[in-house]
Design a protein around this motif. Structure first.
Motif, mmCIF file in Angstrom:
data_model
loop_
_atom_site.group_PDB
_atom_site.id
_atom_site.type_symbol
_atom_site.label_atom_id
_atom_site.label_comp_id
_atom_site.label_asym_id
_atom_site.label_seq_id
_atom_site.Cartn_x
_atom_site.Cartn_y
_atom_site.Cartn_z
ATOM 1 N N PHE A 77 0.889 -1.265 0.060
ATOM 2 C CA PHE A 77 -0.023 0.171 0.013
ATOM 3 C C PHE A 77 0.825 1.174 -0.048
ATOM 4 N N GLY A 78 1.953 0.994 0.354
ATOM 5 C CA GLY A 78 3.007 2.159 0.571
ATOM 6 C C GLY A 78 2.445 3.128 1.488
ATOM 7 N N ARG A 79 1.769 2.742 2.509
ATOM 8 C CA ARG A 79 1.475 3.494 3.716
ATOM 9 C C ARG A 79 1.679 3.138 4.954
ATOM 10 N N GLU A 90 -8.411 3.969 6.971
ATOM 11 C CA GLU A 90 -7.193 3.941 6.098
ATOM 12 C C GLU A 90 -7.203 2.734 4.921
ATOM 13 N N TRP A 91 -7.596 1.777 5.249
ATOM 14 C CA TRP A 91 -7.819 0.744 3.958
ATOM 15 C C TRP A 91 -8.973 1.011 2.960
ATOM 16 N N ARG A 92 -10.038 1.673 3.720
ATOM 17 C CA ARG A 92 -11.034 2.126 2.708
ATOM 18 C C ARG A 92 -10.692 3.248 2.012
ATOM 19 N N ASN A 93 -9.868 4.044 2.447
ATOM 20 C CA ASN A 93 -9.387 5.320 1.730
ATOM 21 C C ASN A 93 -8.675 4.888 0.480
ATOM 22 N N SER A 94 -8.040 3.696 0.408
ATOM 23 C CA SER A 94 -7.224 3.328 -0.490
ATOM 24 C C SER A 94 -7.733 2.515 -1.531
ATOM 25 N N ILE A 95 -9.018 2.092 -1.521
ATOM 26 C CA ILE A 95 -9.787 1.350 -2.445
ATOM 27 C C ILE A 95 -9.945 2.343 -3.604
ATOM 28 N N HIS A 96 -9.837 1.741 -4.625
ATOM 29 C CA HIS A 96 -10.124 2.598 -5.948
ATOM 30 C C HIS A 96 -11.511 2.962 -5.975
ATOM 31 N N ARG A 119 -12.435 -12.339 -3.793
ATOM 32 C CA ARG A 119 -12.385 -10.774 -3.958
ATOM 33 C C ARG A 119 -11.312 -10.404 -4.610
ATOM 34 N N GLU A 120 -11.621 -9.730 -5.742
ATOM 35 C CA GLU A 120 -10.596 -8.865 -6.394
ATOM 36 C C GLU A 120 -10.869 -7.564 -6.722
ATOM 37 N N TYR A 121 -10.168 -6.662 -6.295
ATOM 38 C CA TYR A 121 -10.407 -5.230 -6.407
ATOM 39 C C TYR A 121 -8.806 -4.223 -6.373
ATOM 40 N N ARG A 122 -9.192 -3.071 -7.018
ATOM 41 C CA ARG A 122 -8.063 -2.185 -7.221
ATOM 42 C C ARG A 122 -7.861 -1.351 -5.802
ATOM 43 N N ILE A 123 -6.474 -0.851 -5.568
ATOM 44 C CA ILE A 123 -6.359 0.022 -4.526
ATOM 45 C C ILE A 123 -5.322 1.102 -5.298
ATOM 46 N N GLY A 128 0.305 6.870 -5.974
ATOM 47 C CA GLY A 128 -0.612 7.144 -6.840
ATOM 48 C C GLY A 128 -0.693 5.860 -7.812
ATOM 49 N N GLN A 129 0.067 4.701 -7.617
ATOM 50 C CA GLN A 129 -0.095 3.516 -8.442
ATOM 51 C C GLN A 129 -1.367 2.834 -8.259
ATOM 52 N N ILE A 130 -1.879 2.172 -9.370
ATOM 53 C CA ILE A 130 -2.988 1.429 -9.027
ATOM 54 C C ILE A 130 -2.494 -0.180 -9.052
ATOM 55 N N ARG A 131 -3.157 -0.949 -7.903
ATOM 56 C CA ARG A 131 -2.550 -2.197 -7.844
ATOM 57 C C ARG A 131 -3.855 -2.856 -7.797
#
Length: 333
Positions: A77-79, A90-96, A119-123, A128-131
C-alpha cells in the motif's frame, strides 16, 4: 538441678541442600530454555511475516478495529501500518473509487458464508500507483459464543497477473493493425447489444462501411501506405462514434459499427459525419497527396429482425447498393 539444653536445629548439611539447589537450578535452566525457545519462535515468525508478500490482517468486526496487519502492508500500500492500526478507514480510503462498493459489499458476505475467497479489487497506493489485490477473508471459527467476531484475511498483490490477463484479452479481441475490435469480438458484443435492444424495445443501428477502391491504393502506393489508411480510418471511426457505440474491423478493408439506442435519423447523421471525416483525411506518398472515400450501408432494427444476422444482411446489401450508385455515400436499407 538438671540443666536442659535448648533444642537447636542443626544447620542443613551439604547432603540436604544439594537436591533443592539442583532442582531450583534445573527449573531456572528449564525456564530460561523455554524463554529462549519462545524468543526463537517469535523471531522465526517475525522473519516469516516479513518475507511474506501477502498482507495478513485481522479486524474486530463489531468495532472495525484493526487488530493486526503484517509488514507487507507498507510495501503493497505504501502507507504507514501505524495509521491503519489507529484508524481502519485508512484501508477503505485506499480502495479505487470504482471498486469501493464491491469491496465493501463482498466483505459483508463473510458474515453470511463464513468466508469469501474471490474478492479482487484495485487500490491506489500513496504514490498514486494502481494495484490489484486478491483478498481472501474468513471468520475466526475458534471464537466462543459472546466473544467478538474476528475477521481475518490475506490480501495478495496480483497486479502483474491482472496486467497479463488484460494484455491477453486485448490480443484476443483487438485487430493488431488498427487497434479496433476484431471480427469475433465485434460480433460477440454486437449480439449482446442486439439482444438487449430487443428485450428493451430500444432502437439499434448497424453500420457497415467499405473503403472505396482500396485495391488501387495498395497497388499504387504500396501495402504499407494501405495499412496507414486502415489505421487512420479506424481512428476516425472511434473519434466520430458516441460513447457506448461498437466499432471494429471485420474484413480486409471493411469496418462495422453498432449504435445502441440510436434512432434512424441520428444514425444517418452519424454515418454522414463519418463519411465526411474520412473524406477530409489527407495521405501523402512520395510527395503525392491522395484521399480516400467510403461506401456505407445502414440498417435500423425492425420487428422483422429476429437475429443480428438479418440486420447485418440488410446493412451489407445497402452498402453494395451504395457502391453501385457511385460510392462515397450512405444508403439505408
Amino acid at each position: 538441678m538438671v540443666h536442659e539444653t535448648p533444642y537447636v536445629t542443626a544447620p542443613p548439611t551439604v547432603e540436604h541442600t544439594r537436591p533443592a539447589a539442583a532442582a531450583t537450578l534445573l527449573a531456572l535452566m528449564h525456564a530460561q530454555g523455554e524463554v529462549e525457545r519462545l524468543s526463537e519462535r517469535e523471531q522465526l515468525l517475525s522473519s516469516l511475516l516479513v518475507s511474506v508478500n501477502a498482507v495478513l490482517w485481522a479486524v474486530d468486526w463489531e468495532s472495525r478495529r484493526v487488530l493486526y496487519v503484517s509488514p507487507a502492508y507498507e510495501r503493497v500500500f505504501g502507507r504507514s501500518a501505524g495509521l491503519l492500526l489507529a484508524d481502519h478507514r485508512e484501508w477503505r480510503n485506499s480502495i479505487h473509487p470504482e471498486d469501493l462498493d464491491y469491496a465493501e459489499h463482498s466483505l459483508h458476505r463473510v458474515l453470511e458464508h463464513g468466508a469469501v475467497e474471490d474478492r479482487e479489487y484495485r487500490i491506489i497506493t500513496a504514490d498514486g500507483q494502481i494495484r490489484w489485490l486478491s483478498d481472501k477473508c474468513y471468520i475466526n471459527q475458534q471464537a466462543e459464543p459472546g466473544e467478538p467476531v474476528i475477521v481475518v484475511g490475506m490480501a495478495e498483490d496480483i497486479t502483474e497477473k491482472k496486467q497479463l490477463e488484460l494484455e491477453l484479452h486485448r490480443l484476443a479481441t483487438t485487430d493488431a493493425l488498427t487497434q479496433s475490435s476484431n471480427r469475433r469480438h465485434f460480433f460477440e458484443c454486437a449480439n449482446q447489444a442486439f439482444d438487449s435492444a430487443c428485450a428493451q424495445g430500444a432502437p439499434l443501428a448497424f453500420l457497415l462501411l467499405d473503403i472505396d477502391d482500396f485495391k488501387e491504393v495498395n497497388d499504387t502506393y504500396g501495402h504499407l501506405e494501405g495499412d496507414q489508411v486502415l489505421r487512420r480510418i479506424a481512428e476516425s471511426g472511434r473519434g466520430v462514434l458516441r460513447r457506448g457505440d461498437l466499432f471494429g474491423r471485420i474484413g480486409g478493408e471493411e469496418f462495422a459499427a453498432v449504435l445502441p439506442g440510436c434512432a434512424p435519423e441520428m444514425a444517418l447523421q452519424v454515418a454522414e459525419r463519418l463519411g465526411k471525416e474520412i473524406q477530409q483525411l489527407t495521405f501523402s506518398y512520395d510527395g503525392q497527396d491522395f484521399n480516400v472515400t467510403i461506401s456505407q450501408g445502414l440498417a435500423n432494427l425492425s420487428e422483422q429482425d429476429s437475429t443480428l444476422d438479418s440486420l447485418f444482411a440488410r446493412a451489407d446489401a445497402a452498402m453494395y447498393e451504395a457502391k453501385r450508385l457511385g460510392k462515397n455515400r450512405v444508403v439505408a436499407g
